[in-house]
Design an enzyme around this catalytic site. Structure first.
Site, short mmCIF file in Angstrom:
data_model
loop_
_atom_site.label_atom_id
_atom_site.label_comp_id
_atom_site.label_asym_id
_atom_site.label_seq_id
_atom_site.Cartn_x
_atom_site.Cartn_y
_atom_site.Cartn_z
N LYS A 94 12.54 5.79 -27.42
CA LYS A 94 13.42 6.62 -28.22
C LYS A 94 13.28 8.08 -27.78
O LYS A 94 12.39 8.44 -27.01
CB LYS A 94 13.09 6.47 -29.70
CG LYS A 94 11.68 6.90 -30.08
CD LYS A 94 11.40 6.66 -31.55
CE LYS A 94 9.98 7.13 -31.92
NZ LYS A 94 9.71 7.00 -33.36
N TYR A 113 7.69 41.25 -26.74
CA TYR A 113 8.29 41.62 -28.01
C TYR A 113 7.22 41.90 -29.07
O TYR A 113 6.23 41.19 -29.18
CB TYR A 113 9.19 40.49 -28.52
CG TYR A 113 10.51 40.38 -27.80
CD1 TYR A 113 11.47 41.37 -27.91
CD2 TYR A 113 10.79 39.26 -27.02
CE1 TYR A 113 12.69 41.27 -27.25
CE2 TYR A 113 12.01 39.14 -26.36
CZ TYR A 113 12.96 40.15 -26.48
OH TYR A 113 14.16 40.05 -25.82
N MET A 119 12.69 33.82 -24.96
CA MET A 119 13.62 32.72 -24.71
C MET A 119 13.49 32.16 -23.29
O MET A 119 13.51 30.95 -23.08
CB MET A 119 15.06 33.18 -24.95
CG MET A 119 16.08 32.08 -24.77
SD MET A 119 17.77 32.61 -25.11
CE MET A 119 17.70 32.86 -26.90
#
Length: 355
Positions: free
Chosen positions: A38, A250, A298
């Site tokens: 799965k 950041y 990101m």
């Protein structure tokens, strides 16, 4: 993709996955061992994984949803392919057409799936899917409802098998035995990855390992009996020297306490590299750890390579592999190896190896 254009490479060892299946098969002498594929084969590619397991001799497969089964049916044409999530109304014809086996977990599903092969799911403690005590009592009082089915297996799902001394394991085993005694005789399926390592009392006619196939340790706190399956290497894009007191990334959550060399790598949370690893995780260069510093962003992650002068732009850092298992990364991220693998993103250049 040309090598020079590759920013991150995910190597998946299909031979190791097949070897892990054989390890689990040998530890479960009471019956066959399925392959749970799965979530796109736990993030590694269900079709490729299923094909490798099928070639190794696996003839029972489980997925979570119908669309996952349809995507790999042609790869395992002669195998039992079961769908764990139950029988959604209106999907019955698709199961019949493609020879799929639904896992039935309610009286309604049983009543709609007449005269066909199925797996019966009973709830012994998970409280998610499966027939509960009320439904089981109704079913026991009306055995004719099951006469309309061919019950291939009666299954349940262990709650805490990775914790061997958790009392719920014994309780579930006893509940499962009691439920089976209420129902017409049928083969059983109980152990998941860690359940296989609970010993012969948890053996059944079919085991259903998932994460252990992919190298996640089924025996936490003990040496991992499974082979490593993945290696994720990411490219260093830039290296810069910073003075004492300079922050990185950041929100400036990490500040250099010494003159430092910072390597910026092509990896971020868009690739499934968890933001919770910020200033907690690590990578490896030439087998030696390098700490992750600052925030995971990101597309980029920064590492302190002050003690590794050989690191230069274009070098590779190991983020998953022989020196950093999914369990290691999970421990730093505050999650489990399952999530580490199933989060792996689609921007990686994927390479499948068979030996």
């Amino acid at each position: 993709m040309p090598a020079e254009a590759t920013q991150a490479t995910l190597e998946i060892d299909l031979g190791a996955i097949a070897a892990n299946w054989r390890i689990l098969r040998d530890r479960h002498p009471s019956g066959p061992v399925a392959g749970v594929v799965k979530a796109d084969g736990y993030g590694l590619g269900a079709a490729r994984v299923a094909a490798a397991l099928h070639e190794a001799g696996c003839r029972h497969f489980f997925v979570a949803y119908l669309n996952e089964a349809l995507a790999i049916r042609d790869v395992v044409p002669d195998a039992m392919l079961a769908v764990l999530s139950g029988l959604i109304p209106g999907t019955e014809d698709a199961y019949v057409t493609h020879g799929l086996t639904p896992v039935l977990g309610s009286l309604d599903e049983i009543d709609r799936w007449r005269g066909r092969q199925a797996i019966l799911h009973v709830d012994t403690g998970m409280s998610r899917l499966g027939l509960d005590a009320r439904e089981l009592a109704i079913l026991a009082g009306d055995p004719g409802r099951l006469n309309r089915l061919t019950v291939r297996y009666v299954m349940s799902h262990l709650v805490s098998s990775e914790v061997p001394d958790d009392p719920i394991n014994r309780l579930q085993r006893e509940r499962f035995a009691a439920v089976r005694a209420m129902l017409p005789p049928a083969p059983s399926s109980l152990a998941n990855s860690s359940g296989i390592f609970l010993g012969p009392d948890f053996g059944s006619d079919l085991a259903r390992p998932g994460a252990a196939l992919y190298g996640v340790n089924p025996t936490p706190g003990q040496p991992n009996p499974m082979r490593n399956v993945v290696r994720l290497s990411v490219r260093v894009l830039a290296v810069r020297d910073i003075p004492v007191g300079t922050s990185v990334g950041y929100n400036g959550i990490w500040t250099a306490a010494r003159p430092s060399r910072i390597a910026t790598a092509a990896l971020g949370y868009a690739d499934g590299f968890h933001r919770s690893l910020s200033s907690r995780g690590s990578a490896c260069f030439d087998g030696t750890p390098v700490p992750l510093v600052g925030r995971v962003s990101m597309d980029l992650t920064t590492f302190d390579v002050t003690d590794h002068p050989a690191v230069q732009p274009g070098c590779w850092l190991e983020v998953l592999g022989p020196h950093l298992s999914p369990d290691d990364v999970a421990a730093a991220a505050g999650t489990n190896g399952y999530e580490v693998l199933t989060s792996l993103g689609r921007r990686f250049h994927r390479v499948y190896r068979t030996a």
